[in-house]
Design a protein around this motif. Structure first.
Motif, PDB file in Angstrom:
ATOM      1  N   THR A 349      -2.813   0.580  -8.899  1.00 43.59           N
ATOM      2  CA  THR A 349      -2.274   1.854  -9.393  1.00 43.59           C
ATOM      3  C   THR A 349      -1.333   2.512  -8.392  1.00 43.59           C
ATOM      4  O   THR A 349      -0.892   3.644  -8.626  1.00 43.59           O
ATOM      5  CB  THR A 349      -3.417   2.845  -9.698  1.00 43.59           C
ATOM      6  OG1 THR A 349      -4.100   3.163  -8.477  1.00 43.59           O
ATOM      7  CG2 THR A 349      -4.401   2.268 -10.700  1.00 43.59           C
ATOM      8  N   ARG A 350      -0.994   1.836  -7.323  1.00 44.00           N
ATOM      9  CA  ARG A 350      -0.155   2.462  -6.306  1.00 44.00           C
ATOM     10  C   ARG A 350       1.208   2.838  -6.892  1.00 44.00           C
ATOM     11  O   ARG A 350       1.893   2.005  -7.452  1.00 44.00           O
ATOM     12  CB  ARG A 350       0.013   1.524  -5.104  1.00 44.00           C
ATOM     13  CG  ARG A 350      -1.243   1.424  -4.265  1.00 44.00           C
ATOM     14  CD  ARG A 350      -1.093   0.414  -3.142  1.00 44.00           C
ATOM     15  NE  ARG A 350      -1.053  -0.952  -3.636  1.00 44.00           N
ATOM     16  CZ  ARG A 350      -0.955  -2.024  -2.844  1.00 44.00           C
ATOM     17  NH1 ARG A 350      -0.873  -1.875  -1.527  1.00 44.00           N
ATOM     18  NH2 ARG A 350      -0.933  -3.238  -3.365  1.00 44.00           N
ATOM     19  N   ILE A 355       0.378   8.215 -12.852  1.00 49.17           N
ATOM     20  CA  ILE A 355      -0.145   9.246 -11.948  1.00 49.17           C
ATOM     21  C   ILE A 355       0.685  10.512 -12.056  1.00 49.17           C
ATOM     22  O   ILE A 355       0.151  11.609 -12.279  1.00 49.17           O
ATOM     23  CB  ILE A 355      -0.174   8.742 -10.491  1.00 49.17           C
ATOM     24  CG1 ILE A 355      -1.106   7.538 -10.351  1.00 49.17           C
ATOM     25  CG2 ILE A 355      -0.603   9.866  -9.548  1.00 49.17           C
ATOM     26  CD1 ILE A 355      -1.067   6.885  -8.979  1.00 49.17           C
ATOM     27  N   GLN A 379     -11.035   4.877  -9.020  1.00 45.81           N
ATOM     28  CA  GLN A 379      -9.653   4.766  -8.576  1.00 45.81           C
ATOM     29  C   GLN A 379      -8.785   5.850  -9.212  1.00 45.81           C
ATOM     30  O   GLN A 379      -7.930   6.447  -8.558  1.00 45.81           O
ATOM     31  CB  GLN A 379      -9.089   3.382  -8.908  1.00 45.81           C
ATOM     32  CG  GLN A 379      -7.666   3.161  -8.422  1.00 45.81           C
ATOM     33  CD  GLN A 379      -7.550   3.308  -6.913  1.00 45.81           C
ATOM     34  OE1 GLN A 379      -8.296   2.693  -6.158  1.00 45.81           O
ATOM     35  NE2 GLN A 379      -6.616   4.141  -6.469  1.00 45.81           N
ATOM     36  N   ARG A 382      -9.325   9.068  -7.434  1.00 47.80           N
ATOM     37  CA  ARG A 382      -8.619   9.132  -6.146  1.00 47.80           C
ATOM     38  C   ARG A 382      -7.134   9.424  -6.358  1.00 47.80           C
ATOM     39  O   ARG A 382      -6.535  10.212  -5.626  1.00 47.80           O
ATOM     40  CB  ARG A 382      -8.803   7.816  -5.374  1.00 47.80           C
ATOM     41  CG  ARG A 382     -10.183   7.646  -4.763  1.00 47.80           C
ATOM     42  CD  ARG A 382     -10.216   6.480  -3.791  1.00 47.80           C
ATOM     43  NE  ARG A 382     -10.117   5.210  -4.497  1.00 47.80           N
ATOM     44  CZ  ARG A 382     -11.154   4.512  -4.926  1.00 47.80           C
ATOM     45  NH1 ARG A 382     -12.385   4.970  -4.749  1.00 47.80           N
ATOM     46  NH2 ARG A 382     -10.986   3.351  -5.544  1.00 47.80           N
ATOM     47  N   ASP A 383      -6.553   8.794  -7.359  1.00 50.51           N
ATOM     48  CA  ASP A 383      -5.124   8.979  -7.603  1.00 50.51           C
ATOM     49  C   ASP A 383      -4.796  10.383  -8.103  1.00 50.51           C
ATOM     50  O   ASP A 383      -3.759  10.952  -7.749  1.00 50.51           O
ATOM     51  CB  ASP A 383      -4.621   7.946  -8.619  1.00 50.51           C
ATOM     52  CG  ASP A 383      -4.592   6.537  -8.053  1.00 50.51           C
ATOM     53  OD1 ASP A 383      -4.391   6.396  -6.835  1.00 50.51           O
ATOM     54  OD2 ASP A 383      -4.775   5.577  -8.827  1.00 50.51           O
TER      55      ASP A 383
END
Length: 477
Positions: A349-350, A355, A379, A382-383
């Motif tokens: 998901t970077r 996001i 995850q 976190r994002d």
């Protein structure tokens, strides 16, 4: 030089799959992937291959064939380095968030730490290979650190020597195994012919010699940044055209097909969407921008910086469009987000477009229901820098504060769209291409919208289900 042992420092998205393929094709070479993260190493060693820390189609089969034979995962870094003929450095190089070059330059702390550890633990002659995407002339830093370790020998000590090579990866997440098995090219940059040939011999176990390109160190390092910059540029270019198509009544898919048949342009990377994501494109372009400014090329820097700016603009544009179509407000409205990974067939998901779009909608007060077949709830939390809310057992609605944006993780598409005012498709997962829109429509609140940022739905099926539709780059809808 005969290569018998390889060590890779970093068990992430590049190191794990790359070393698995090398081990699979080179059964006579012992390959050890090391990482300080015990949890990640345990996941790589898990007997349940569905729990590998990296999801890539076909990776589980490659790991299963080689693991335990000549592919090993360990936290014993020093021992692996000491035994290695080649050490790959494949660690994260994120964009700096503070200090000199913040927001553009790469943070090389982990590369430096790896170099120092190799300098201390290596035995005899060691080929050190840059696998991480690095700024031009990083090899000079690595070489300086390694040479500093060559202190006067004590009696009985074996002399150390090093060669530094650049071997950037050109794989794409989602097709990494295929890209590694059948690469367009393997690029090796260096100054020591014997070391270059030794690394080339490893790849020649399965790669045609004609596809192995040799350059100097600096050309190799710059080639990786430039390749990613050119690919990202095409994405931003077609997305700029998509916005124009929506305003003029043109169809960006038809435009892309027309220009893609030109042999000088070609069809790849002409699919409009919510913008590029992943660990490389934005980071590498910003690194290129920083280098251009450092070397006194502000016009060149501004040119490449505009590629990133347009990508960000595209994501905010989609967020604004959703709010506008939902009568100017999404406060308290349920919006189903389908897809959170930056692209299909990966759990990465970077820098995912989802996001920024989700954060925009949360700021507007939306109640998001997010579904992704591979990205875990932790995850997403976190994002988004925010914990999920729970559903009220009595009403089936989220328990978030009134007027405040919140999100929850949905276990299925049906759960995500229940009571939703809109569905937003952000990742092109294959399962989203064949959804039962008649069934989903009955679960939604009318009037309901489908926002297809990937152009993967059948417009006729969506419309026949009584849903309104927006597709990126299609001004005729």
């Amino acid at each position: 030089m005969m290569i018998k042992n390889i060590c890779c420092m970093g068990a992430g998205y590049v190191g794990g799959p790359t070393m698995a393929v090398i081990a699979d094709h080179c059964p006579n070479i012992q390959v050890t992937v090391v990482d300080l993260n015990q949890q990640r190493i345990d996941a790589w060693n898990d007997s349940d291959l569905s729990r590998l820390p990296v999801y890539e189609p076909g990776l589980d089969f490659v790991v299963d064939r080689a693991r335990g034979r000549n592919l090993h995962f360990s936290t014993d870094v020093d021992s692996a380095i000491a035994a290695a003929d080649i050490v790959f450095i494949s660690v994260n190089t994120p964009t700096k968030v503070k200090g000199l070059g913040a927001g553009q330059a790469s943070d090389l702390r982990w590369v430096e730490a790896c170099s120092r550890q190799v300098a201390n633990a290596a035995q005899g002659h060691t080929i050190v290979v840059e696998k991480s995407t690095l700024p031009v002339r990083t090899a000079e830093t690595i070489r300086t650190i390694l040479e500093a370790s060559q202190a006067p020998l004590q009696e009985g000590e074996v002399p150390k020597s090093f060669a530094v090579l650049s071997n950037p990866e050109f794989l794409a997440e989602g097709t990494a195994i295929r890209d590694l098995e059948c690469p367009d090219r393997v690029l090796i940059g260096g100054e020591d012919d014997d070391s270059i040939n030794a690394l080339a011999d490893v790849y020649m176990h399965w790669v045609e010699p004609a596809k192995i390109l040799r350059t100097n160190l600096w050309s190799s390092e710059l080639s990786k940044l430039t390749a990613n910059a050119f690919l990202a540029q095409r994405i931003s270019s077609i997305n700029s055209v998509a916005a124009l198509c929506e305003s003029t009544g043109a169809d960006v898919q038809e435009v892309a097909r027309a220009i893609g048949t030109d042999s000088r342009i070609g069809p790849k990377f002409l699919q409009s969407g919510p913008g590029f994501g992943g660990s490389c494109f934005q980071k590498d372009i910003l690194n290129l921008v920083y280098l251009c400014r450092h070397f006194g090329l502000p016009e060149v820097a501004s040119y490449w910086e505009s590629v990133v700016e347009l990508n960000t603009w595209q994501q905010h544009r989609i967020s604004r469009l959703i709010v506008q179509r939902l009568f100017g407000t999404v406060t308290g409205k349920r919006v189903a987000i389908l897809g959170f990974a930056f692209k299909a067939d990966t759990n990465d998901t970077r820098e995912a477009p989802a996001i920024r779009i989700a954060l925009d909608l949360l700021e507007e007060g939306a109640q998001l229901a997010i579904h992704d077949p591979k990205v875990e709830q932790a995850q997403i939390a976190r994002d988004l820098r925010e914990a999920p809310v729970e559903l009220d057992p009595a009403t089936g609605k989220s328990q978030g504060l009134s007027g405040v944006g919140s999100w929850l993780s949905a276990n299925s598409v049906e759960e995500a769209v229940e009571g939703a005012d809109a569905v937003v498709l952000l990742t092109e997962w294959s399962q989203y291409k064949s959804l039962d829109w008649q069934d989903l429509s009955r679960r939604m609140r009318r009037p309901a919208w489908v926002f297809d940022s990937r152009t993967i739905v059948d417009p006729d099926q969506v419309r026949s289900a009584g849903l309104r539709l927006w597709c990126v780059g299609n001004g005729s809808l």
